[in-house]
Scaffold this motif. Structure first.
Motif, short mmCIF file in Angstrom:
data_model
loop_
_atom_site.label_atom_id
_atom_site.label_comp_id
_atom_site.label_asym_id
_atom_site.label_seq_id
_atom_site.Cartn_x
_atom_site.Cartn_y
_atom_site.Cartn_z
N ALA A 110 -117.69 -73.03 -12.61
CA ALA A 110 -118.02 -74.51 -12.49
C ALA A 110 -119.17 -74.60 -11.86
N SER A 111 -119.49 -73.88 -10.55
CA SER A 111 -120.71 -74.04 -9.89
C SER A 111 -121.67 -73.61 -10.56
N GLY A 145 -121.86 -74.07 -3.89
CA GLY A 145 -120.59 -73.81 -4.34
C GLY A 145 -120.36 -72.24 -4.58
N THR A 156 -108.29 -69.75 -8.82
CA THR A 156 -108.90 -70.99 -8.60
C THR A 156 -110.48 -70.61 -8.18
N THR A 157 -110.39 -69.52 -7.39
CA THR A 157 -111.95 -69.12 -7.11
C THR A 157 -112.65 -68.87 -8.11
N LYS A 174 -112.62 -69.67 -11.13
CA LYS A 174 -112.76 -70.91 -12.03
C LYS A 174 -114.15 -71.79 -11.29
N ALA A 175 -113.71 -71.79 -9.94
CA ALA A 175 -114.80 -72.81 -9.19
C ALA A 175 -116.04 -72.21 -8.97
N TYR A 176 -116.33 -70.76 -9.11
CA TYR A 176 -117.53 -70.13 -9.10
C TYR A 176 -118.12 -70.45 -10.36
N ASN A 208 -117.67 -70.17 -2.69
CA ASN A 208 -116.79 -69.50 -3.24
C ASN A 208 -116.82 -67.81 -3.07
#
Length: 469
Positions: free
Chosen positions: A449-450, A13, A442-443, A445-447, A17
């Motif tokens: 979260a990963s 992830g 969003t990227t 946040k995704a980073y 990202n």
């Protein structure tokens, strides 16, 4: 072990990202790049084999980034005549060099049409890539759909000068209806006695010789541009005839030495001009040189340059090409007022140099000369592909051929599905900042979260290790 797979999924992830962030960064950096096509990063799940029932192993994700090459950008007005955009499918063909281009040199494709003329006269864009086109011969280009080597770098300064030899002269004049018939008219007959011609009179006066020719009642002079851009003077002399509405007429060169082969010095043609009862030019009843040739109201004369050419012809010493000149007399009239020449309109133009360049919607690049001549130089060719998104991106906002793009076909603009050229325009970047900034959020946040996946898995492994103590 499931915890290990979870950690590896978190790592995937982070990597995916990070790729998405790089893609978005490129897009934002190129928001003002002409005809830039935005990158889009999509995510694809990775599924691992579930070897042990009841135990799930995470596979993670992978990033797939592609450039949306087929997306049309907004066409915007530009100030330069050499700024061009493609509205529809296709790419400009460009190369890394102009002079000395070989068939083996790479051809690249771009939508960036911000072209300008460089110091050597070539059309190059902001990336210093040379625009290619099919050469124009006699106003016609010959596109080759499969051979890009038939295109050449477009150069607008290697044209030399432009010359337009005169092919049409229109005289607007009125002749005095009540002109007194001169005493010399009775003896005037240049077909029998060439020395009685008006051309002979003009030559006698010019050389201070004994006058043997007949003095004209009115003379109209016109300028003729030859094949090399030089200017010559030709006169139309008229003499009132004894018959009502009739005028004897001659065309001769001034000076007479410009032409050879006439019955009298400088004589090109002779005949009679007739007018109707209401004073209009009468081409049907005009005779000799001024007869109604092939149903036309415009007699013509040819000036050759060889023994087999027209007689009379240009003097051999001038070294000029054959030339046919149409003389439009339809605007001659006969009225009750003094004879006067109102205007002489000629289509010829002397030597001219390039002062501007223009491109039309069919892709023809033309040079504009200071003598008002316009000469087509080349036609821009557009390369089309079945799948433009499959092209391989290169530096300078260009693309190179790739198998996923399919077979390239070169087309003239506006034909066979190719786009049309928009002159004085540029294609804008397809980047939407609002979309990119949303993607950044969003990227990020995704980073994050990963990364949480990795820290959580790390904590669980610590708990497992602590069980031994």
């Amino acid at each position: 072990m499931s915890i290990n797979s979870a950690m590896l999924a978190g790592v995937s992830g982070l990597v995916a990202n990070a790729s998405a962030l790089a893609s978005i960064s490129d897009n934002i950096a190129n928001v003002n790049t002409v005809a830039y096509k935005r990158n889009q990063t999509n995510f694809s799940s990775v599924v691992t084999a579930q070897a042990v029932p009841g135990h799930y192993s995470a596979g993670g994700t992978q990033a797939i980034t592609r450039q949306l090459v087929s997306t049309q950008g907004l066409i915007q007005t530009a100030n330069s005549a050499t700024d061009i955009a493609i509205n529809g499918d296709g790419f400009f063909v460009v190369t890394n060099k102009g002079l000395g281009l070989a068939d083996s040199d790479q051809r690249l494709f771009t939508r960036s049409g911000s072209f300008s003329v460089d110091a050597n006269g070539y059309l190059v864009n902001d990336a210093k890539l040379y625009l290619q086109g099919w050469p124009v011969e006699d106003g016609v280009a010959t596109p080759d759909p499969s051979d890009l080597t038939s295109m050449q770098p477009i150069n607008v300064k290697s044209l030399g000068t432009a010359v337009a030899p005169t092919s049409l002269v229109q005289l607007t004049a009125s002749l005095f209806k009540n002109q007194t018939v001169s005493a010399g008219e009775a003896a005037y007959d240049p077909t029998v006695t060439p020395t009685t011609s008006m051309a002979q009179y003009a030559d006698d006066i010019a050389n201070n010789a004994v006058v043997t020719g007949t003095k004209p009642d009115f003379t109209m002079e016109m300028s003729i541009t030859d094949s090399s851009g030089g200017t010559h003077k030709v006169a139309l002399a008229v003499l009132k005839g004894a018959t009502p509405n009739e005028w004897h007429a001659e065309v001769y060169a001034v000076p007479a030495t410009d032409v050879t082969g006439g019955a009298s010095p400088g004589l090109i043609g002779e005949g009679k001009i007739m007018f109707t009862s209401n004073g209009d030019f009468d081409p049907v009843n005009s005779g000799g040189f001024f007869a109604n040739l092939s149903g036309s109201m415009t007699p013509s004369f040819s000036l050759g340059n060889s023994a087999t050419g027209a007689a009379p012809k240009w003097a051999t010493s001038l070294g000029l090409s054959d030339q046919t000149i149409t003389l439009d007399l339809s605007k001659l009239s006969q009225v009750v007022e003094a004879s006067q020449l109102k205007s002489v309109n000629s289509d010829g133009a002397g030597v001219g140099n390039v002062i501007a360049v223009q491109v039309d919607d069919q892709g023809f690049v033309s040079a504009i000369f200071d003598n008002k001549q316009v000469r087509k130089i080349a036609q821009i060719g557009l390369a089309t592909f079945p799948n433009p998104d499959g092209l391989k991106p290169s530096s300078g906002n260009t693309y190179s051929s790739a198998i996923p793009a399919g077979v390239m076909v070169a087309k003239a603009p506006g034909t066979a599905g190719a786009g049309v050229i928009s002159p004085s325009s540029l294609e804008a970047s397809t980047v939407d900042l609002s979309q990119e900034f949303t993607g950044l959020i969003t990227t990020q946040k995704a980073y994050s979260a990963s990364s949480k996946i990795i820290t959580t898995a790390d904590q669980m492994l610590d708990e497992l290790i602590q069980m031994k103590r």
